[in-house]
Design a protein around this motif. Structure first.
Motif, PDB file in Angstrom:
ATOM      1  N   ILE A 147      57.926   9.947   7.492  1.00 51.47           N
ATOM      2  CA  ILE A 147      58.497   8.986   6.546  1.00 51.47           C
ATOM      3  C   ILE A 147      59.939   8.699   6.926  1.00 51.47           C
ATOM      4  O   ILE A 147      60.570   9.483   7.651  1.00 51.47           O
ATOM      5  CB  ILE A 147      58.454   9.527   5.090  1.00 51.47           C
ATOM      6  CG1 ILE A 147      59.230  10.852   4.987  1.00 51.47           C
ATOM      7  CG2 ILE A 147      57.023   9.726   4.637  1.00 51.47           C
ATOM      8  CD1 ILE A 147      59.481  11.290   3.553  1.00 51.47           C
ATOM      9  N   ASP A 148      60.449   7.592   6.429  1.00 52.70           N
ATOM     10  CA  ASP A 148      61.866   7.312   6.650  1.00 52.70           C
ATOM     11  C   ASP A 148      62.644   7.777   5.433  1.00 52.70           C
ATOM     12  O   ASP A 148      62.081   8.398   4.524  1.00 52.70           O
ATOM     13  CB  ASP A 148      62.079   5.815   6.952  1.00 52.70           C
ATOM     14  CG  ASP A 148      61.604   4.933   5.806  1.00 52.70           C
ATOM     15  OD1 ASP A 148      61.504   5.444   4.652  1.00 52.70           O
ATOM     16  OD2 ASP A 148      61.303   3.739   6.057  1.00 52.70           O
ATOM     17  N   SER A 149      63.949   7.474   5.423  1.00 52.14           N
ATOM     18  CA  SER A 149      64.737   8.053   4.344  1.00 52.14           C
ATOM     19  C   SER A 149      64.504   7.342   3.006  1.00 52.14           C
ATOM     20  O   SER A 149      64.973   7.786   1.970  1.00 52.14           O
ATOM     21  CB  SER A 149      66.230   8.071   4.709  1.00 52.14           C
ATOM     22  OG  SER A 149      66.570   6.787   5.171  1.00 52.14           O
ATOM     23  N   GLN A 150      63.724   6.259   3.039  1.00 47.58           N
ATOM     24  CA  GLN A 150      63.317   5.645   1.763  1.00 47.58           C
ATOM     25  C   GLN A 150      62.012   6.263   1.248  1.00 47.58           C
ATOM     26  O   GLN A 150      61.504   5.864   0.211  1.00 47.58           O
ATOM     27  CB  GLN A 150      63.073   4.132   1.935  1.00 47.58           C
ATOM     28  CG  GLN A 150      64.285   3.280   1.629  1.00 47.58           C
ATOM     29  CD  GLN A 150      65.256   3.328   2.792  1.00 47.58           C
ATOM     30  OE1 GLN A 150      64.878   3.016   3.915  1.00 47.58           O
ATOM     31  NE2 GLN A 150      66.485   3.749   2.519  1.00 47.58           N
ATOM     32  N   GLY A 151      61.453   7.169   2.069  1.00 48.24           N
ATOM     33  CA  GLY A 151      60.195   7.786   1.652  1.00 48.24           C
ATOM     34  C   GLY A 151      58.980   6.985   2.090  1.00 48.24           C
ATOM     35  O   GLY A 151      57.854   7.311   1.720  1.00 48.24           O
ATOM     36  N   MET A 153      56.060   5.623   4.504  1.00 43.25           N
ATOM     37  CA  MET A 153      55.299   6.274   5.564  1.00 43.25           C
ATOM     38  C   MET A 153      55.216   5.398   6.798  1.00 43.25           C
ATOM     39  O   MET A 153      54.884   4.221   6.727  1.00 43.25           O
ATOM     40  CB  MET A 153      53.898   6.623   5.068  1.00 43.25           C
ATOM     41  CG  MET A 153      53.922   7.735   4.032  1.00 43.25           C
ATOM     42  SD  MET A 153      52.283   8.170   3.469  1.00 43.25           S
ATOM     43  CE  MET A 153      52.113   7.101   2.062  1.00 43.25           C
ATOM     44  N   HIS A 154      55.510   6.010   7.974  1.00 45.97           N
ATOM     45  CA  HIS A 154      55.454   5.303   9.246  1.00 45.97           C
ATOM     46  C   HIS A 154      54.320   5.794  10.118  1.00 45.97           C
ATOM     47  O   HIS A 154      53.857   5.083  10.991  1.00 45.97           O
ATOM     48  CB  HIS A 154      56.778   5.484  10.000  1.00 45.97           C
ATOM     49  CG  HIS A 154      57.892   4.723   9.379  1.00 45.97           C
ATOM     50  ND1 HIS A 154      58.543   3.719  10.029  1.00 45.97           N
ATOM     51  CD2 HIS A 154      58.445   4.798   8.142  1.00 45.97           C
ATOM     52  CE1 HIS A 154      59.470   3.206   9.226  1.00 45.97           C
ATOM     53  NE2 HIS A 154      59.418   3.852   8.069  1.00 45.97           N
ATOM     54  N   THR A 155      53.958   7.051   9.916  1.00 42.63           N
ATOM     55  CA  THR A 155      52.859   7.619  10.705  1.00 42.63           C
ATOM     56  C   THR A 155      51.959   8.372   9.742  1.00 42.63           C
ATOM     57  O   THR A 155      52.444   9.043   8.824  1.00 42.63           O
ATOM     58  CB  THR A 155      53.419   8.596  11.762  1.00 42.63           C
ATOM     59  OG1 THR A 155      54.291   7.874  12.611  1.00 42.63           O
ATOM     60  CG2 THR A 155      52.307   9.228  12.594  1.00 42.63           C
ATOM     61  N   PHE A 156      50.666   8.265   9.984  1.00 43.88           N
ATOM     62  CA  PHE A 156      49.697   8.930   9.129  1.00 43.88           C
ATOM     63  C   PHE A 156      48.515   9.234  10.052  1.00 43.88           C
ATOM     64  O   PHE A 156      47.735   8.344  10.378  1.00 43.88           O
ATOM     65  CB  PHE A 156      49.284   7.968   8.004  1.00 43.88           C
ATOM     66  CG  PHE A 156      48.609   8.622   6.832  1.00 43.88           C
ATOM     67  CD1 PHE A 156      49.354   9.307   5.871  1.00 43.88           C
ATOM     68  CD2 PHE A 156      47.235   8.544   6.672  1.00 43.88           C
ATOM     69  CE1 PHE A 156      48.740   9.885   4.769  1.00 43.88           C
ATOM     70  CE2 PHE A 156      46.612   9.119   5.570  1.00 43.88           C
ATOM     71  CZ  PHE A 156      47.367   9.793   4.612  1.00 43.88           C
ATOM     72  N   ASN A 157      48.433  10.459  10.550  1.00 38.26           N
ATOM     73  CA  ASN A 157      47.435  10.721  11.611  1.00 38.26           C
ATOM     74  C   ASN A 157      46.026  10.910  11.055  1.00 38.26           C
ATOM     75  O   ASN A 157      45.817  10.925   9.830  1.00 38.26           O
ATOM     76  CB  ASN A 157      47.877  11.893  12.500  1.00 38.26           C
ATOM     77  CG  ASN A 157      47.703  13.225  11.809  1.00 38.26           C
ATOM     78  OD1 ASN A 157      47.472  13.276  10.598  1.00 38.26           O
ATOM     79  ND2 ASN A 157      47.807  14.299  12.566  1.00 38.26           N
ATOM     80  N   SER A 158      45.056  11.082  11.977  1.00 30.99           N
ATOM     81  CA  SER A 158      43.651  11.163  11.545  1.00 30.99           C
ATOM     82  C   SER A 158      43.411  12.348  10.622  1.00 30.99           C
ATOM     83  O   SER A 158      42.651  12.253   9.655  1.00 30.99           O
ATOM     84  CB  SER A 158      42.704  11.319  12.720  1.00 30.99           C
ATOM     85  OG  SER A 158      43.157  10.635  13.804  1.00 30.99           O
ATOM     86  N   ALA A 159      44.083  13.492  10.951  1.00 31.16           N
ATOM     87  CA  ALA A 159      43.885  14.664  10.087  1.00 31.16           C
ATOM     88  C   ALA A 159      44.378  14.360   8.678  1.00 31.16           C
ATOM     89  O   ALA A 159      43.753  14.742   7.687  1.00 31.16           O
ATOM     90  CB  ALA A 159      44.602  15.860  10.676  1.00 31.16           C
ATOM     91  N   VAL A 171      47.998   3.325   3.729  1.00 29.56           N
ATOM     92  CA  VAL A 171      49.216   3.992   3.246  1.00 29.56           C
ATOM     93  C   VAL A 171      50.480   3.641   4.008  1.00 29.56           C
ATOM     94  O   VAL A 171      51.582   3.833   3.485  1.00 29.56           O
ATOM     95  CB  VAL A 171      49.036   5.529   3.255  1.00 29.56           C
ATOM     96  CG1 VAL A 171      47.940   5.943   2.315  1.00 29.56           C
ATOM     97  CG2 VAL A 171      48.780   6.037   4.658  1.00 29.56           C
ATOM     98  N   LEU A 172      50.350   3.165   5.262  1.00 35.64           N
ATOM     99  CA  LEU A 172      51.557   2.922   6.045  1.00 35.64           C
ATOM    100  C   LEU A 172      52.433   1.898   5.319  1.00 35.64           C
ATOM    101  O   LEU A 172      51.935   0.897   4.799  1.00 35.64           O
ATOM    102  CB  LEU A 172      51.213   2.460   7.462  1.00 35.64           C
ATOM    103  CG  LEU A 172      50.579   3.561   8.327  1.00 35.64           C
ATOM    104  CD1 LEU A 172      50.235   3.051   9.715  1.00 35.64           C
ATOM    105  CD2 LEU A 172      51.484   4.784   8.432  1.00 35.64           C
ATOM    106  N   SER A 177      55.249   9.428  -2.001  1.00 33.79           N
ATOM    107  CA  SER A 177      55.055  10.100  -3.291  1.00 33.79           C
ATOM    108  C   SER A 177      53.647   9.863  -3.839  1.00 33.79           C
ATOM    109  O   SER A 177      53.171  10.620  -4.672  1.00 33.79           O
ATOM    110  CB  SER A 177      56.103   9.624  -4.294  1.00 33.79           C
ATOM    111  OG  SER A 177      55.928   8.245  -4.512  1.00 33.79           O
ATOM    112  N   MET A 178      52.958   8.840  -3.313  1.00 29.32           N
ATOM    113  CA  MET A 178      51.586   8.586  -3.774  1.00 29.32           C
ATOM    114  C   MET A 178      50.646   9.738  -3.426  1.00 29.32           C
ATOM    115  O   MET A 178      49.559   9.864  -3.969  1.00 29.32           O
ATOM    116  CB  MET A 178      51.040   7.289  -3.165  1.00 29.32           C
ATOM    117  CG  MET A 178      50.789   7.377  -1.674  1.00 29.32           C
ATOM    118  SD  MET A 178      50.354   5.791  -0.931  1.00 29.32           S
ATOM    119  CE  MET A 178      48.643   5.657  -1.388  1.00 29.32           C
TER     120      MET A 178
END
Ligand code: C2E
Ligand code: CA
Ligand code: CA
Length: 686
Positions: A147-151, A153-159, A171-172, A177-178
């Motif tokens: 995540i960046d400093s705003q929270g 999401m930039h990366t969300f892997n398969s796991a 979600v990206l 917080s979700m």
């Protein structure tokens, strides 16, 4: 050519700011002009004078094709990526730009070369890096969210997709917080802010267990470790996530199994023990050990699955009827427990009522998968009267249960210290007898029998148990027990085996010497008794004509027909039957007559009081006469003195046996006695 100079200036400017070299060509003359930058881009020195012949083939496609294409391109201008072969053998990718202009009526191409090979290899490298990065993060077993400093999401892997149930696309760009439950969901932005301002956070650097929320709303435990990284010049946070729910499930299951029984879902023995140990005051409570009779049969006949199903049904039933008021538990196998807490008045009648209720509960037919089972149970009850530790409560209730089981099926017993002591002693004896039999710790001793000429012609085999400490246990103390616990056949076989071996040895030097072996009717009536006996005598090479079986009169009466059948078979092989302890069993003489009997042994209690003038004297006399009439040989046993011996012979005994001639003794001692047996001188004189 002022224009050319002007354009040269422009080119120079361009060349400075970008990786571009300029060139011109007068189409009419074919004359070429390359700037120094162009020359160096092509690996040439500043002295290089480009002409068509020299450069034609250093381009792919060839330079004339490029020129032609430029001429055709009109006002749009031309740009094409070509490969340039350098004098040192290397290759470069270049963009060739060009357009045809008319200068003073002459057509001139103004062009530029742009080296793109560096950019290309950088791009390739960057692409490779990206794909490596992509593969790596997606092959992680742990969830990875950046995540960046705003929270956001930039990366969300398969796991992470697997763990949270969202796809990356969903979600990206959204706030991380979700993925959290309240109150963290609302506070998360604050957490980041706090960290960025004060450098403090509970989660950064150290991993910890937190709760996550899946797409379906399910909250689950996860391990989260967060580390800050700089990407570009912005703060980012890399979070790695491990889903703990399955680990927790296994742990929970193990925890559950350590206190509950999987088959019935009832508390197990450990739980029961803990429960009992936690009770500080056990007065007024009672514990019932419930054991299903012959439960093994269900397992044997229908398999374990059916067995477990039946146990589960029993558990359900007990729980339905008693579970609300009393503590229930299931132990190993088919043992259930019930602790009754509120049985304040422990009158035996109350216990009786409860055991009745338990019996009825178990005895109602139970529908399994393969059959309907009709069960009974035995119950051991312990009335608690003060604090005792759990395991002694359990073992006392089990002693009472054991007592109930001895009585038969469908019974109950209340614990009583005295009977339990007796039982425990017997149980201890039983255990060591089993061991002794297994380890063949039983010995067969021999006691001589003499004929009227005082020759030792036979011996009786009497079993002895040699204990660990060397002490000898006489048979009266264990034959009855062996019969009771079903070990008599094993014991009998051991005696027969040893007897056959002893007889074979003795007969080598004393061919007509006989051995008498005691058999209990239970042993005699084992289906394979005859076969076993024949087999062990055959394998020892012993002569069956020298074997007499002694059966006690008292035990014979009830099974006389069966015994007769067996004796008929054995007599065909030469085995003889002797009726032991004759006179004590009130036999029906008529019936005994039917038996293939060749000998009676007058019980020692008569012989020992058989002095002339005493009532037993007349009795023995009558027995002897009767035996003579029936053509039975008579053995007088229990001869301890010369007088008793004389008496017995005078009355007509054919053989004498007793301490006077020799006590029962181990085989080796007996053999010494046999070789050196000399009749009493005193006897000879009479
Ligand atoms: P039994 O068959 O009546 O054996 C004779 C018992 O009288 C033996 O006791 C023997 O030691 C004892 N005895 C022999 N001579 C005298 C004597 O002069 N005075 C006195 N007071 N006693 C004498 P033991 O060896 O203790 O055996 C007891 C019983 O155990 C036997 O009584 C027999 O019924 C049973 N028994 C012994 N061995 C076996 C066996 O291998 N199988 C079975 N089924 N029963 C056995
Ligand atoms: Ca005997
Ligand atoms: Ca006897």
């Amino acid at each position: 050519m002022s224009e050319r100079l002007t354009s040269e200036h422009i080119l120079h400017c361009l060349e400075k700011t970008a990786d571009i070299g300029g060139w011109q060509m007068e189409l009419q003359t074919g004359k070429l002009y390359w700037t120094d930058k162009s020359k160096s881009m092509h690996g040439r020195s500043v002295d290089f004078e480009p002409d068509m012949d020299a450069i034609q083939h250093t381009f792919v496609p060839t330079f004339d094709i490029i020129v032609n294409d430029i001429r055709k391109s009109h006002e749009n201008g031309y740009c094409r990526k070509v490969v340039v072969l350098l004098p040192n053998g290397q290759q470069k990718s270049m963009l060739v730009h060009g357009s045809v202009e008319k200068i003073n009526g002459q057509e001139v191409i103004f062009g530029a070369f742009q080296d793109v090979s560096i950019g290309e290899s950088k791009l390739k490298h960057a692409r490779q890096q990206a794909s490596l990065y992509h593969t790596t993060i997606n092959s992680l077993v742990e969830g990875l969210v950046i995540i960046d400093s705003q929270g956001l999401m930039h990366t969300f892997n398969s796991a992470a997709e697997q763990i949270f149930g969202y796809s990356a696309n969903e979600v990206l760009g959204q706030n991380v917080s979700m993925l959290m439950p309240e109150p963290h969901r609302s506070r998360h932005d604050g957490y980041i802010h706090h960290f960025e301002t004060y450098g403090e956070a509970k989660i950064i650097g150290i991993g910890r267990e937190v709760d996550g929320v899946r797409k379906n709303g399910e909250q689950f435990p996860m391990h989260l470790a967060v580390n800050p990284v700089m990407i570009g010049d912005e703060n980012h946070y890399v979070g790695t996530i491990r889903d703990l729910s399955s680990e927790k499930n296994v742990a929970n299951k193990l925890e559950w199994l350590s206190h509950y029984d999987e088959v019935t879902g009832l508390p197990n023995r450990t739980f029961l023990l803990n429960f009992l140990n936690r009770q500080t005051e056990l007065v007024g409570m009672s514990i019932f050990a419930i054991d299903i009779d012959h439960f093994k049969r269900i397992n044997l006949a229908h398999g374990y699955k059916e067995g477990n199903l039946t146990l589960a049904r029993i558990g359900e039933r007990l729980a339905m009827q008693f579970g609300e008021r009393h503590f229930l538990s299931r132990d190993m196998a088919d043992r259930f427990w019930m602790v009754v807490r509120d049985n304040g008045n422990q009158a035996a009648s109350q216990v009786h009522e409860l055991t009745q209720a338990i019996h009825e509960c178990i005895e109602k037919p139970i529908e399994g998968e393969s059959a309907i089972h009709h069960l009974t149970c035995c119950i051991g009850v312990l009335l608690l009267d003060g604090h005792q530790d759990g395991s002694s409560v359990i073992s006392r209730a089990e002693t009472a249960l054991y007592e109930a089981k001895i009585k038969g099926t469908g019974r109950y017993c209340i614990y009583n210290a005295i009977t339990s002591q007796k039982l425990l002693k017997e149980y201890g004896l039983e255990m060591s007898l089993r061991n002794a039999l297994e380890q063949e710790k039983l010995e067969c001793w021999l006691q001589p029998k003499v004929n009227t000429k005082l020759e030792m012609v036979s011996a009786e085999v009497l079993v002895r148990w040699r204990k660990e400490d060397g002490s000898i246990v006489p048979p009266d103390q264990f034959i009855g027990l062996a019969e009771k616990i079903g070990l008599i056949a094993t014991l009998g076989r051991l005696v027969l085996r040893q007897s056959a071996k002893m007889l074979a040895k003795i007969n080598r030097s004393h061919a007509d010497f006989k051995l008498a072996v005691n058999v209990s009717p239970k042993e005699l009536m084992e289906t394979d008794f005859v076969d076993q006996l024949l087999a062990c005598f055959r394998s020892a090479g012993a002569n069956l004509h020298n074997l007499t079986l002694e059966v006690t009169e008292g035990t014979l009466i009830s099974d006389i027909d069966e015994v007769n059948d067996i004796m008929q078979k054995l007599s065909l092989h030469g085995v003889e039957l002797s009726i032991d302890d004759f006179g004590t069993g009130y036999s029906n003489l008529k019936r005994i007559q039917e038996l293939a009997v060749s000998e009676i042994k007058v019980d020692k209690s008569f012989i020992q009081h058989c002095r002339p003038g005493e009532p037993d004297h007349e009795l023995v006399k009558a027995m002897m006469m009767m035996a003579a009439a029936m053509d039975y040989k008579v053995v007088a046993e229990g001869i301890e003195t010369l007088d008793m011996a004389l008496n017995a012979f005078q009355l007509g005994a054919d053989y004498l046996q007793g301490y006077y001639f020799g006590k029962p003794q181990p085989f080796d001692n007996f053999m010494v006695l046999l070789e050196n047996f000399t009749p009493e001188l005193e006897w000879q004189h009479r």
